[in-house]
Scaffold this active site. Structure first.
Site, short mmCIF file in Angstrom:
data_model
loop_
_atom_site.label_atom_id
_atom_site.label_comp_id
_atom_site.label_asym_id
_atom_site.label_seq_id
_atom_site.Cartn_x
_atom_site.Cartn_y
_atom_site.Cartn_z
N GLU A 49 45.59 40.93 41.85
CA GLU A 49 45.30 41.82 42.98
C GLU A 49 46.21 43.06 43.05
OE1 GLU A 49 43.21 38.36 43.22
OE2 GLU A 49 45.39 38.46 43.20
N ASP B 5 39.98 31.38 45.60
CA ASP B 5 40.42 30.04 46.02
C ASP B 5 39.71 29.58 47.29
OD1 ASP B 5 42.09 30.16 43.86
OD2 ASP B 5 43.86 30.73 45.00
N ASP C 277 43.96 35.98 36.37
CA ASP C 277 44.17 35.53 37.75
C ASP C 277 45.32 36.34 38.35
OD1 ASP C 277 43.85 33.98 40.01
OD2 ASP C 277 44.86 32.22 39.20
#
Length: 798
Positions: A409, A484, A406
Site C-alpha cells: 500500500e 484480509d 503483499d
C-alpha cells in the site's frame, strides 16, 4: 473538505470569465481573467479530457494510469460560440463551456438531452496546511441518477448517498463500511434516463468522492493536491463506458490457463513436508488444484528473495517435484527489505541508492515482518529494472511460476497512518514528488516491476502476478484479491460486491480469500463461499491459519464433496472462462457483469447486488445465509434455463430458487452454447480429445464464442489461436448452428459432444455440413449427439 451548505463559497475560489480561446488540432485552451486555464482534449467522439490549472501553466503531462496503446481519434469535431458559451461538438457529444465561469454541460449529440452538467463546476481552496490547492469539482445529480464503480469498496453496489476516500490502506479484517481499504481506483459511472457516462479522476493524491451524501442533488470529487484532471466517457450503454475506460487504462495479456484454475494458500504452509502433505491430499481426494502458495515463512527471516534452509533445504527440487504432480508454486514478495549488511539484496539496494528517502536526506525506515526495513522507490525506472532482475533465481533457476505482492500500500507497522510519512520523496519517473502524490501508485509500480521480472525470466511462458494494492491501470500487469477479509456470512456478500465492482472498474482478474482470511468458517460457510469463488476470475482459498485448517477436506465428507463438485464445474467451464478472459483482454469486456451492466434499461437491476453474469451467458446468485434451502433472486429479462434441471424460466421478475447445500442458483441464457472440457486434476493433466457443447434452445438468434490456444506461451500473438463463433438460430421445429472459425491453432480434439437442452420438438433428422446423417451414426440419445469431425453447420429438425 467539501463545501458546507451554509458556507457555500467561503474559502473557495472560482474561475472568472473566459478572455482567450485557442485550438491546436484536438486540444482546446480556454483562459480566464484570473489565470485559470481549461485544457479540453478530444480523445475520441465519446471521450473528452478536462484539465484545469490555477497558475497559468500546466504540470508536465504524465500518468501511470493511461495505457500507451489507448485508442485515439474521432470522426467529427466542430467548435462554435455565441454570447454565452463555446460549443464543442463531436459525433457523440455536445459540450457547452460557459464564458462567464468555465462551467461545463454535456449533451447527447443524438437527441440533445443532458448527460452531465457542472453544478459549481471547477473550484479550489487554498490550503496553507497542505501548502497548496485542494482542487474540487461538483456536478449536478440528475433525476433518479445511480452511481457505480470506485474499485473494491465494501459497500452497496450502488454508491448513491455515500462518500468515499481513495488512499491505499492496509485494512486487516475490514468491515462492510470500512473506507478506505487497499485500492484507489478513482473511476465511477453514472446512470440516469437510460444514459450512462463515466468519470475518471486521474489524480493520485488522496481523493474523495461524494455521491449526493452531503447535498442531495450534487455529486462531487476533490483531491488534496495536483491538478483537476478528469476524463469524461460517454456510453450511452454502461458496458461501452466500462469498455472505453478499460481501453484508456489497459487490459492484461492472456494469463496461462493454469492461473484460472483453483489455487490453495495459507499463512503459512511450511516446512516442505507440510506442503507435500497438502498437495498429496488434493490428488488423493481427486479435488482439482493448479497452484500452491508459500507465504512469508518460506523465507530466511522474512528476507525477500531468500529461502529458509531449515524449512526448504532444496527449493529447486521441491518445486520440480510439485510441478511433476501438476502444482505450480507461487511465492509471496513484499516491498520491505530488511536492514542487514549480510543480506545481498539490502547491500545492493544501499550501494546503488535505490531506497526511498525522507525530505532531508535519510532513508525512510519502517517496521514490517523482517523488522526494520528500507523500501525501494519503484517510481524510478532503474529501481524497477533492478527489482525485475532480482527474480532471476526464483523464476529461472528454482522454477517458481507466480509471485504474490503483499503489503504494498505500502504498509508499515506500529505507526498511526500504517504507511510512509508524507515527507518521503519519490522520483515519479522524472517528476519528483512527495509521498502524498506517490502513495496510491506505490503498489502498482511494485507490481509492474514484478510483472516485468516474471515476464523476462519465465519466457517463453506467460507471467502470473497478484497484487493487493492498486491504482487505475494496475490491471495491465497483475491479478488482485480483496485483502484480509473475515470468515463471516456478511463477508461472503461483500466479496461478491467487490468482485462485481472491480469488474465495473476495469479490473476483472480478481477474487476474494475464499472462506475468509481472519477467523474460521464453519463447513457450510466455506462450501457456500467456494460456490461463489469458482465464478470469480481469480479463485483461491486463503486463511491466516492460526484458527485451524481451511482446506477443502478440513470439515466433513459432505462439505468436501460439495467443494469438489463445484471446483470440478469450474474446470469444466475453463474454456468458457478463458474465452471471457480473451474478450476482456482484446475487447475490454468485463468478465463479470452486475445486472445493471447487463441490462441497464431494466430499472429493477439498478439496486440488485447479489446476482451477476459470469462471462456473457451464465447467471449466478450465491447463497448468503446459513441454513438456507434456496433464496429469492431476480432473473433478468429474457429466457433462461436452470443449470441443474434445465427448466426454462422467463425473466424480468423475482422468484424463489431452490438450492440445498450441494447446489446454488445458476441459470444459462437461452440460445447460449457453453463449451466444456472434461474434468482434470490440473490444467494439462489430460489431452483434450472431446469438447462438450451445451446448447440451450432459443426461439430466435444468439451468438456465442470459444477462444483456444496452447494455454500458455506467446504463439497466439502470431496467429496460432482458434476463435470459433457460434451463430444459433431456432424456430418451432428447427435449430441451426453455424460455426465460423479463424486462427491457425489446431485443437487437440476433433470430436464434439453436443448436448441439446430445451428443444420444443422431437428430433427427426440431423444434417451435418448439409449432409443428412443417420441418428445411429452420431450416437444420438437423450438429445445428445457425438460428431467426430470439425463441422461448420449443424441442422436439427423436428
Amino acid at each position: 473538505m467539501i463545501l458546507n451548505t451554509e458556507l457555500e463559497y467561503k474559502g473557495n475560489l472560482f474561475p472568472s470569465n473566459i478572455t482567450k480561446y485557442s485550438k491546436d488540432v484536438d486540444v482546446l485552451h480556454f483562459s480566464t481573467s484570473n489565470n485559470v486555464i481549461l485544457k479540453l482534449t478530444v480523445l475520441r467522439d465519446s471521450v473528452l479530457r478536462f484539465t484545469y490549472t490555477t497558475v497559468g501553466k500546466f504540470e508536465r503531462d504524465f500518468s501511470y494510469a493511461i495505457d500507451e496503446d489507448a485508442s485515439r481519434g474521432y470522426n467529427h469535431l466542430e467548435i462554435t460560440d455565441d454570447e454565452e458559451k463555446y460549443v464543442v461538438t463531436t459525433s457523440k457529444l455536445i459540450c457547452h463551456i460557459h464564458k462567464s465561469d468555465l462551467r461545463i454541460s454535456l449533451y447527447d449529440a443524438a437527441d440533445n438531452k443532458i448527460i452531465c452538467e457542472d453544478e459549481l463546476g471547477f473550484h479550489w481552496e487554498e490550503s496553507y496546511e497542505l501548502g497548496g490547492d485542494i482542487v474540487k469539482m461538483s456536478k449536478a445529480a440528475q433525476n433518479g441518477e445511480s452511481y457505480y464503480g470506485l474499485g473494491d469498496k465494501p459497500e452497496h453496489l450502488n454508491l448513491k448517498g455515500r462518500r468515499f476516500e481513495n488512499w491505499a490502506t492496509d485494512s486487516y479484517a475490514f468491515g462492510k463500511h470500512t473506507d478506505p481499504i487497499y485500492k484507489a481506483i478513482p473511476f465511477y459511472t453514472g446512470l440516469h434516463n437510460g444514459k450512462s457516462y463515466g468519470i475518471f479522476f486521474d489524480n493520485t493524491f488522496r481523493t474523495y468522492f461524494d455521491f449526493c451524501s452531503e447535498r442531495r442533488n450534487v455529486t462531487s470529487f476533490w483531491a488534496q493536491g495536483g491538478e483537476m484532471n478528469y476524463y469524461f466517457i460517454y456510453g450511452p450503454k454502461m458496458q461501452d463506458v466500462v469498455k472505453n475506460y478499460t481501453d484508456l487504462t489497459g487490459t492484461p495479456e492472456l494469463p496461462p490457463l493454469w492461473a484460472l484454475g483453483y489455487h490453495q494458500c495459507k499463512w503459512s504452509y511450511y516446512p516442505e513436508s507440510n506442503v507435500k502433505e497438502i498437495t498429496a491430499k488434493f490428488r488423493e481426494l481427486q479435488i482439482p488444484c493448479d497452484a500452491i502458495y508459500l507465504d512469508i515463512d518460506y523465507m530466511e527471516g522474512f528476507r525477500c528473495f531468500t529461502w529458509s534452509k531449515d524449512y526448504f533445504p532444496d527449493p529447486k527440487r521441491m518445486v520440480k517435484e510439485l510441478a511433476d504432480d501438476g502444482f505450480k508454486t507461487v511465492v509471496i514478495i513484499d516491498p520491505g527489505i530488511k536492514i542487514d549488511n549480510e543480506y545481498s539484496v539490502f547491500r545492493e539496494g544501499l550501494e546503488k541508492d535505490y531506497f526511498c528517502k525522507r525530505a532531508d536526506g535519510p532513508y525512510m525506515k519502517g517496521k514490517v515482518w523482517p523488522g526494520e526495513c528500507y523500501f525501494p522507490d519503484f517510481t524510478r525506472p532503474e529501481v524497477r529494472e533492478w527489482w525485475a532482475g532480482l527474480f532471476k533465481e526464483l523464476i529461472e533457476d528454482i522454477g517458481v511460476k507466480g509471485v504474490w505482492n503483499d503489503m504494498n500500500e505500502p504498509a508499515v507497522m506500529d505507526v498511526p497512518g500504517k504507511t510512509f510519512p508524507p515527507d518521503v520523496r519519490h522520483d515519479y519517473d522524472g517528476n519528483p514528488c512527495s509521498h502524498n502524490k506517490a502513495h496510491n501508485i506505490y503498489g502498482m509500480q511494485m507490481a509492474r516491476a514484478t510483472y516485468h521480472g516474471l515476464k523476462r525470466y519465465n519466457y517463453p511462458k506467460r507471467p502470473f502476478v497478484i497484487t493487493r494494492s492498486a491504482y487505475s491501470g494496475t490491471q495491465r500487469y497483475t491479478s488482485t484479491w480483496m485483502g484480509d477479509n473475515v470468515a463471516t456470512w456478511e463477508h461472503l456478500q461483500i466479496a461478491n460486491i467487490q468482485a462485481q465492482r472491480l469488474a465495473l472498474s476495469g479490473f476483472s482478474f480478481a477474487g476474494s480469500d475464499i472462506g475468509g482470511f481472519a477467523e474460521q468458517p464453519n463447513g457450510e460457510l466455506y462450501a457456500r463461499w467456494i460456490q461463489l469463488g469458482v465464478f470469480h476470475p481469480f479463485c483461491r482459498t486463503h486463511s491466516s491459519g492460526d484458527h485451524g485448517e481451511q482446506e477443502p477436506w478440513a470439515f466433513d465428507t459432505e462439505i468436501t464433496d460439495v467443494v469438489r463438485k463445484f471446483i470440478e464445474i469450474r474446470y469444466q467451464l475453463l474454456p468458457y472462462l478463458y474465452t471471457a478472459f480473451y474478450q476482456y483482454s482484446q475487447d475490454n469486456v468485463p468478465m463479470l457483469k452486475s445486472l445493471v451492466l447487463f441490462d441497464q434499461d431494466d430499472v429493477q437491476t439498478h439496486y440488485r447486488i447479489d446476482e451477476f453474469i459470469f462471462g456473457n451467458q451464465i447467471l449466478v446468485c450465491p447463497i448468503n445465509e446459513p441454513n438456507a434451502k434456496g433464496r429469492r433472486m431476480y432473473i433478468p429479462r429474457g429466457e433462461w434455463f436452470n443449470y441443474w434441471n434445465k427448466e426454462q424460466v422467463s425473466g424480468g421478475k423475482e422468484m424463489w430458487v431452490d438450492a440445498d447445500l450441494d447446489s446454488m442458483p445458476i441459470f444459462v441464457k437461452a440460445g447460449a452454447i457453453i463449451p466444456k472440457y472434461p474434468i482434470q486434476q490440473y490444467v494439462g493433466e489430460k489431452v483434450i480429445e472431446e469438447l462438450g457443447l451445451d446448447v440451450y434452445y432459443k426461439n430466435g438468434k444468439e451468438d456465442s464464442e470459444l477462444y483456444e490456444d496452447a494455454d500458455d506461451g506467446y504463439d497466439y500473438t502470431k496467429g496460432r489461436y482458434s476463435l470459433k463463433k457460434f451463430n444459433l438460430a431456432g424456430s418451432e421445429d428447427k435449430l441451426i448452428i453455424r460455426i465460423h472459425k479463424r486462427g491457425q491453432y489446431v485443437t487437440t480434439y476433433n470430436t464434439f459432444k453436443v448436448n441439446l437442452y430445451g428443444l420444443p420438438f422431437e428430433v427427426k433428422s440431423i444434417k451435418v455440413d448439409n449432409e443428412y446423417v443417420d441418428l445411429a451414426d452420431v450416437k444420438f440419445e437423450n438429445n445428445s449427439l457425438v460428431i467426430s469431425k470439425e463441422f461448420t453447420n449443424l441442422q436439427i429438425k423436428g
